[in-house]
Write a protein that holds these residues in place. Structure first.
Motif, PDB file in Angstrom:
ATOM      1  N   ALA A  68       0.845  -1.196   0.000  1.00  0.00           N
ATOM      2  CA  ALA A  68       0.000   0.000   0.000  1.00  0.00           C
ATOM      3  C   ALA A  68       0.880   1.246   0.000  1.00  0.00           C
ATOM      4  CB  ALA A  68      -0.911  -0.007   1.228  1.00  0.00           C
ATOM      5  N   PRO A  69       0.382   2.357  -0.542  1.00  0.00           N
ATOM      6  CA  PRO A  69       1.189   3.583  -0.573  1.00  0.00           C
ATOM      7  C   PRO A  69       1.448   4.122   0.826  1.00  0.00           C
ATOM      8  CG  PRO A  69      -1.062   4.046  -1.245  1.00  0.00           C
ATOM      9  CD  PRO A  69      -0.951   2.561  -1.157  1.00  0.00           C
ATOM     10  N   ALA A  70       2.631   4.692   1.026  1.00  0.00           N
ATOM     11  CA  ALA A  70       2.965   5.294   2.311  1.00  0.00           C
ATOM     12  C   ALA A  70       2.321   6.663   2.445  1.00  0.00           C
ATOM     13  CB  ALA A  70       4.482   5.409   2.445  1.00  0.00           C
ATOM     14  N   ILE A  71       2.199   7.375   1.333  1.00  0.00           N
ATOM     15  CA  ILE A  71       1.543   8.689   1.312  1.00  0.00           C
ATOM     16  C   ILE A  71       0.705   8.752   0.052  1.00  0.00           C
ATOM     17  CG2 ILE A  71       1.833  11.189   1.310  1.00  0.00           C
ATOM     18  CD1 ILE A  71       4.595  10.795   2.476  1.00  0.00           C
ATOM     19  N   LYS A  72      -0.478   9.286   0.143  1.00  0.00           N
ATOM     20  CA  LYS A  72      -1.274   9.438  -1.066  1.00  0.00           C
ATOM     21  C   LYS A  72      -2.065  10.737  -1.058  1.00  0.00           C
ATOM     22  CE  LYS A  72      -5.387   6.713   0.285  1.00  0.00           C
ATOM     23  NZ  LYS A  72      -6.235   5.568  -0.120  1.00  0.00           N
ATOM     24  N   VAL A  73      -2.201  11.296  -2.262  1.00  0.00           N
ATOM     25  CA  VAL A  73      -2.940  12.530  -2.474  1.00  0.00           C
ATOM     26  C   VAL A  73      -3.665  12.403  -3.803  1.00  0.00           C
ATOM     27  CG1 VAL A  73      -2.683  14.952  -3.151  1.00  0.00           C
ATOM     28  CG2 VAL A  73      -1.487  14.106  -1.159  1.00  0.00           C
ATOM     29  N   GLY A  74      -4.939  12.698  -3.839  1.00  0.00           N
ATOM     30  CA  GLY A  74      -5.646  12.600  -5.112  1.00  0.00           C
ATOM     31  C   GLY A  74      -7.024  13.210  -5.066  1.00  0.00           C
ATOM     32  N   PHE A  75      -7.525  13.583  -6.223  1.00  0.00           N
ATOM     33  CA  PHE A  75      -8.876  14.126  -6.330  1.00  0.00           C
ATOM     34  C   PHE A  75      -9.898  13.012  -6.157  1.00  0.00           C
ATOM     35  CE2 PHE A  75      -6.654  17.545  -8.569  1.00  0.00           C
ATOM     36  CZ  PHE A  75      -7.318  18.663  -8.091  1.00  0.00           C
TER      37      PHE A  75
END
Length: 367
Positions: free
Chosen positions: A232-239
């Motif tokens: 799984a991603p350690a950090i995520k940002v998205g619309f």
């Protein structure tokens, strides 16, 4: 292979998508997931170079939407972090946060960081920059220089909260030390998107890969993900939703709330946080610490800070979360991506670098 973006002005066109005061953690990102879509959309085939060029030269100037940011670095949750909205970078190191964003070209951007019980706002309109936090009912205002750097306000960089901000920084790392490939097409916020997969070739980096979902029509980054060793991603940002309609001009007007305390220094404390608070007159002052410096370059660059205990809230994290490193006198803060080593003389070395490499840098660097 090595890829490059030929024009710096192309990168700057990407940068306007980043609201002036949005932008810092180290690298930010979001999982490129299909948002419930059962099949990958069919899109016109493009090469990695074509996608990088399209992102750098996009003509899209207006958008609005909701962004979700989450971090799974292995740090404990900060007390009240879900209830209280904050503009400090420390707030984005744990948990999940929601941000509303509006943009209309390089001169108008607005962000609202949404907590359960409060909201924090950044409003940029021309040369005016306002911030506001509702729980403290405090606002700040500054008049920006006529030719300001859009990613840097009063010398203090603030958290990277948008996929475009993260992508602008990631694109600077595209070099022979970086692998760039295509991933599967995805659907993000009901928009069809291409996927770029970027990975450092240097095994000392804690980053395994970064995935970027790029809107297939407007070529605006919709989601970015930074993966460490975990699946799984350690950090995520998205619309989670996005509109490319131009927001009303009134969106960027700021009205001082009733009873709010107003200061003139948004994001103040950058220098004070690094060097510690200035004691009152008559009290002995500590020697001013040396300025922070960057050691190395690219994916394995390391930030060296002096007097780590005085770095505002981060100093508390260093003291509470570090563990001894053998008998060396050093202490290690280890997360899924970001590592920090604090030496016996109070210096901190921070980077997206594996602990062994970071310890070597700390032990061989003179103060």
């Amino acid at each position: 292979m090595g890829l490059s973006i030929t024009a710096d002005k192309g990168r700057r066109r990407v940068a306007w998508l980043v609201p002036i005061a949005v932008a810092g953690l180290v690298v930010a990102g979001a999982a490129v997931e299909s948002s419930g879509a059962s099949a990958a959309p069919r899109l016109t085939p493009r090469t990695t170079a074509q996608l990088l060029s399209a992102v750098a030269t996009t003509s899209t100037e207006a958008l609005s939407g909701k962004i979700t940011e989450s971090a799974a670095l292995g740090l404990p949750d900060l007390p009240g972090e879900a209830q209280s909205a904050s503009l400090s970078w420390q707030s984005f190191l744990t948990g999940t946060h929601s941000v509303r964003v509006w943009a209309d070209g390089p001169a108008k951007q607005r962000l609202a960081v949404i907590g359960e019980l409060s909201e924090a706002d950044i409003v940029h309109n021309g040369r005016d920059l306002w911030t506001y936090t509702s729980d403290m009912n405090t606002a700040s205002h500054t008049v920006l220089p006529a030719r300001s750097r859009r990613h840097d306000v009063s010398g203090q960089r603030v958290p990277v909260l948008t996929p475009a901000a993260a992508t602008a920084r990631i694109l600077k790392q595209v070099s022979p030390s970086t692998s760039v490939t295509l991933g599967p097409n995805v659907t993000v916020a009901d928009e069809s998107a291409y996927t770029l997969v970027i990975a450092p070739r240097d095994a000392r980096s804690t980053i395994r890969r970064i995935t970027i979902a790029i809107d297939s029509v407007h070529f605006v980054p919709l989601q970015v993900a930074v993966f460490g060793a975990a699946a799984a991603p350690a950090i995520k940002v998205g619309f989670s939703d996005i509109s490319f309609d131009r927001p009303p001009a009134s969106t960027f007007d700021f009205h001082i709330p009733s009873g709010a305390t107003v200061t003139k220094h948004p994001f103040a404390g950058g220098v004070a946080e690094v060097h510690g608070p200035i004691p009152p007159r008559g009290i002995a002052q500590r020697p001013i610490a040396a300025r922070p410096r960057v050691i190395g370059s690219g994916w394995t660059s390391v930030l060296e800070l002096h007097n780590a205990d005085a770095i505002g809230p981060a100093g508390g994290l260093f003291r509470q979360l570090t563990v001894p490193v053998g008998s060396s006198g050093m202490r290690l803060l280890h997360t899924a991506l970001i590592n920090a080593v604090v030496t016996g003389d109070g210096r901190a070395f921070i980077g997206l670098v594996r602990p062994a490499a970071l310890e070597h840098i700390a032990s061989t660097t003179t103060g």
